[in-house]
Design a protein around this motif. Structure first.
Motif, PDB file in Angstrom:
ATOM      1  N   GLY A 147       0.909  -1.167  -0.107  1.00 24.83           N
ATOM      2  CA  GLY A 147       0.180  -0.064   0.092  1.00 24.83           C
ATOM      3  C   GLY A 147       0.545   1.135   0.308  1.00 24.83           C
ATOM      4  N   VAL A 148       0.007   2.408  -0.226  1.00 26.55           N
ATOM      5  CA  VAL A 148       1.514   3.412  -0.057  1.00 26.55           C
ATOM      6  C   VAL A 148       0.636   3.697   1.800  1.00 26.55           C
ATOM      7  N   GLY A 149       1.860   4.450   2.375  1.00 25.93           N
ATOM      8  CA  GLY A 149       1.784   3.957   4.088  1.00 25.93           C
ATOM      9  C   GLY A 149       1.338   6.098   4.286  1.00 25.93           C
ATOM     10  N   GLN A 150       0.288   6.443   4.931  1.00 27.06           N
ATOM     11  CA  GLN A 150       0.157   7.755   5.226  1.00 27.06           C
ATOM     12  C   GLN A 150       0.545   7.646   7.030  1.00 27.06           C
ATOM     13  N   VAL A 151       1.076   8.850   7.229  1.00 26.72           N
ATOM     14  CA  VAL A 151       1.676  10.065   8.360  1.00 26.72           C
ATOM     15  C   VAL A 151       0.488   9.176   9.273  1.00 26.72           C
ATOM     16  N   ALA A 152      -1.050   9.156   9.266  1.00 21.94           N
ATOM     17  CA  ALA A 152      -2.021   9.181  10.231  1.00 21.94           C
ATOM     18  C   ALA A 152      -2.293   8.100  10.091  1.00 21.94           C
ATOM     19  N   GLU A 153      -2.545   6.759   9.120  1.00 24.93           N
ATOM     20  CA  GLU A 153      -2.611   5.572   9.231  1.00 24.93           C
ATOM     21  C   GLU A 153      -0.836   5.443  10.988  1.00 24.93           C
ATOM     22  N   VAL A 154       0.382   5.490   9.415  1.00 20.92           N
ATOM     23  CA  VAL A 154       1.109   5.246  11.246  1.00 20.92           C
ATOM     24  C   VAL A 154       0.358   5.952  12.631  1.00 20.92           C
ATOM     25  N   VAL A 155       0.776   6.925  12.968  1.00 17.42           N
ATOM     26  CA  VAL A 155      -0.211   7.520  14.056  1.00 17.42           C
ATOM     27  C   VAL A 155      -1.507   6.735  15.177  1.00 17.42           C
ATOM     28  N   GLU A 156      -1.617   6.336  13.866  1.00 19.84           N
ATOM     29  CA  GLU A 156      -3.357   5.790  14.889  1.00 19.84           C
ATOM     30  C   GLU A 156      -2.515   4.136  14.538  1.00 19.84           C
ATOM     31  N   CYS A 157      -1.780   3.673  13.948  1.00 18.35           N
ATOM     32  CA  CYS A 157      -1.156   2.347  14.780  1.00 18.35           C
ATOM     33  C   CYS A 157      -0.301   2.679  15.886  1.00 18.35           C
ATOM     34  N   VAL A 158       0.766   3.362  16.111  1.00 10.78           N
ATOM     35  CA  VAL A 158       1.046   3.592  17.439  1.00 10.78           C
ATOM     36  C   VAL A 158       0.586   4.085  18.488  1.00 10.78           C
ATOM     37  N   HIS A 159      -1.300   4.886  18.394  1.00  6.89           N
ATOM     38  CA  HIS A 159      -1.552   4.775  19.431  1.00  6.89           C
ATOM     39  C   HIS A 159      -2.195   3.815  20.343  1.00  6.89           C
ATOM     40  N   ARG A 160      -2.825   2.643  19.377  1.00 10.19           N
ATOM     41  CA  ARG A 160      -3.791   1.756  19.483  1.00 10.19           C
ATOM     42  C   ARG A 160      -2.125   0.446  19.773  1.00 10.19           C
ATOM     43  N   ALA A 161      -1.210   0.963  19.501  1.00  6.29           N
ATOM     44  CA  ALA A 161      -0.421   0.038  20.028  1.00  6.29           C
ATOM     45  C   ALA A 161       0.236   0.218  21.427  1.00  6.29           C
ATOM     46  N   THR A 162       0.284   1.556  21.474  1.00  4.31           N
ATOM     47  CA  THR A 162       0.650   1.671  23.251  1.00  4.31           C
ATOM     48  C   THR A 162      -0.718   1.340  24.206  1.00  4.31           C
ATOM     49  N   GLU A 163      -2.280   1.362  23.866  1.00  4.14           N
ATOM     50  CA  GLU A 163      -3.271   1.292  24.247  1.00  4.14           C
ATOM     51  C   GLU A 163      -2.761  -0.587  24.917  1.00  4.14           C
ATOM     52  N   ARG A 164      -2.285  -1.210  23.234  1.00  2.58           N
ATOM     53  CA  ARG A 164      -2.272  -3.380  23.840  1.00  2.58           C
ATOM     54  C   ARG A 164      -0.945  -2.800  24.307  1.00  2.58           C
ATOM     55  N   PHE A 165       0.085  -2.439  24.324  1.00  2.43           N
ATOM     56  CA  PHE A 165       0.514  -2.638  25.417  1.00  2.43           C
ATOM     57  C   PHE A 165      -0.065  -2.595  27.003  1.00  2.43           C
ATOM     58  N   LYS A 166      -0.622  -1.687  27.147  1.00  2.00           N
ATOM     59  CA  LYS A 166      -1.363  -1.573  28.672  1.00  2.00           C
ATOM     60  C   LYS A 166      -1.844  -3.098  29.058  1.00  2.00           C
ATOM     61  N   ILE A 167      -2.361  -4.110  27.892  1.00  2.00           N
ATOM     62  CA  ILE A 167      -3.506  -4.699  28.364  1.00  2.00           C
ATOM     63  C   ILE A 167      -1.824  -6.190  28.565  1.00  2.00           C
ATOM     64  N   TRP A 168      -0.897  -6.717  27.765  1.00  2.00           N
ATOM     65  CA  TRP A 168      -0.175  -7.312  27.657  1.00  2.00           C
ATOM     66  C   TRP A 168       0.625  -6.936  28.893  1.00  2.00           C
ATOM     67  N   GLU A 169       0.787  -5.662  29.146  1.00  2.00           N
ATOM     68  CA  GLU A 169       2.000  -5.559  30.646  1.00  2.00           C
ATOM     69  C   GLU A 169       0.876  -5.558  31.494  1.00  2.00           C
ATOM     70  N   GLN A 170      -0.472  -5.984  32.022  1.00  4.80           N
ATOM     71  CA  GLN A 170      -1.049  -6.169  33.401  1.00  4.80           C
ATOM     72  C   GLN A 170      -1.290  -7.817  33.303  1.00  4.80           C
ATOM     73  N   LEU A 171      -1.466  -8.401  32.074  1.00  7.21           N
ATOM     74  CA  LEU A 171      -1.517  -9.839  32.069  1.00  7.21           C
ATOM     75  C   LEU A 171      -0.134 -10.141  32.932  1.00  7.21           C
ATOM     76  N   PHE A 172       0.759  -9.290  31.815  1.00  5.91           N
ATOM     77  CA  PHE A 172       2.266  -9.929  32.693  1.00  5.91           C
ATOM     78  C   PHE A 172       1.832 -10.068  33.521  1.00  5.91           C
ATOM     79  N   ALA A 173       1.895  -8.885  34.482  1.00  8.77           N
ATOM     80  CA  ALA A 173       2.126  -8.579  35.857  1.00  8.77           C
ATOM     81  C   ALA A 173       0.883  -9.217  36.895  1.00  8.77           C
ATOM     82  N   GLU A 174      -0.041 -10.075  35.842  1.00  9.50           N
ATOM     83  CA  GLU A 174      -0.782 -11.035  36.809  1.00  9.50           C
ATOM     84  C   GLU A 174      -0.111 -12.413  36.589  1.00  9.50           C
ATOM     85  N   VAL A 175       0.560 -12.809  35.927  1.00 15.55           N
ATOM     86  CA  VAL A 175       0.814 -13.842  35.838  1.00 15.55           C
ATOM     87  C   VAL A 175       2.372 -14.632  36.363  1.00 15.55           C
TER      88      VAL A 175
END
Length: 330
Positions: free
Chosen positions: A297-325
């Protein structure tokens, strides 16, 4: 008395297919129709920005120094970490001596850091597609896909420098000279595949490393061999520095006036086969980004920014799961 003519038969139903057949005949249109609905919904029932709920179990393999099983939806990966000794002394052949219970000795970690993990090849990574994990994979030599994912996992492991080289050194307790190293063999096996194997495999590797405990070992100057203690109580946890989690995305272009580009978080196998544009973000602690991959595809800055935002939120989910286990200290 006249008899009314029999009613005419109803017109034939227009040609129609069940959803499963429509999905196979026109997969791209099938996905587009779902995303153009209000609200936009994927065939799996998830919203475009919704990730699958992960689960984590550790120490599942009794003959590995560390292990973990990660499942996200119908994608499941089991990872085992095994440590072997690499001796630097000539003529030893990498021999290992295991002391009898009750024998004593001294062991001491060296000081200082270096890029020894990369230079000496102290980490060996491998991903295997297990038989029956998907209808598209069969027994045989490693596929190009498996080798490509293995290379990406190994690159992520080295670029983030998560493994402390100090915890892999085996020293002479008298001179504090490095005489040998622990080499980590990391084997991940995909036991069920429904897309986005990278995220699940990476999480299983990180969890397995954080659960790894290596025998206490030191260099015996008299016999010129590496001595390992058999007591499990003497085992030491591997020093893994920080956390890093990947988040993968698939992008589909619905066209102008139809919604434009839609970013699908954590794509399943069907969505990966339809979408030609991919983005992967490796998120670090403190909402930092350690790695970004973009393909198609043809990448756009807005797409990458949105992916980064979602990735940081996903990080919190994994971080919490690792802390619990695994506990907050890993």
């Amino acid at each position: 008395m006249t008899t009314a003519p029999p009613p005419s038969p109803p017109p034939p139903n227009p040609l129609s297919f069940p959803p499963a057949t429509f999905q196979k005949l026109a997969p791209k249109i099938f996905l587009e129709r779902h995303l153009q609905s209000t609200p936009a919904t994927r065939p799996s029932g998830r919203n475009p920005d919704t990730f699958r709920t992960p689960s984590l179990h550790t120490n599942s393999l009794s003959h590995a120094h560390g292990s973990a099983v990660v499942r996200t939806g119908d994608t499941a990966v089991v990872c085992g970490v095994r440590g072997e000794v690499l001796s630097l002394a000539a003529g030893t052949g990498g021999r290992i001596v295991v002391l009898r219970t009750g024998e004593d000795g001294r062991g001491k970690n060296g000081e200082g850091e270096g890029d020894e993990v990369r230079e000496r090849g102290l980490v060996v990574t491998n991903l295997e597609m297990g038989t029956g994990c998907s209808r598209d994979y069969h027994p045989g030599p490693p596929t190009d896909f498996a080798q490509a994912v293995t290379a990406r996992l190994h690159r992520l492991l080295l670029s983030n420098k998560l493994i402390s080289s100090q915890s892999l050194r085996i020293l002479d307790p008298n001179t504090e000279e490095v005489k040998a190293y622990w080499v980590l063999y990391i084997d991940a096996v995909v036991i069920s595949l429904d897309g986005n194997v990278l995220d699940a495999a990476w999480a299983s590797i990180l969890a397995a490393l954080r659960s790894t405990r290596l025998p206490q070992a030191y260099w015996d100057q008299d016999t010129e061999v590496v001595v390992c203690y058999p007591e499990v109580s003497r085992y030491k946890s591997l020093d893994v520095k920080g956390l890093a989690f990947t988040a993968s995305f698939a992008v589909i272009d619905l066209g102008a006036g139809k919604g434009g580009k839609v970013i699908l978080s954590d794509p399943d196998e069907f969505e990966e086969g339809v979408c030609g544009e991919r983005v992967m973000v490796c998120a670090l602690e403190g909402e930092k980004v350690g790695w970004i991959e973009k393909g198609g595809g043809v990448g756009q800055v807005a797409e990458v920014v949105e992916c980064v935002h979602r990735a940081t939120e996903r990080f919190k989910i994994w971080e919490q799961l690792f802390a619990e286990v695994l506990g907050s200290s890993g």
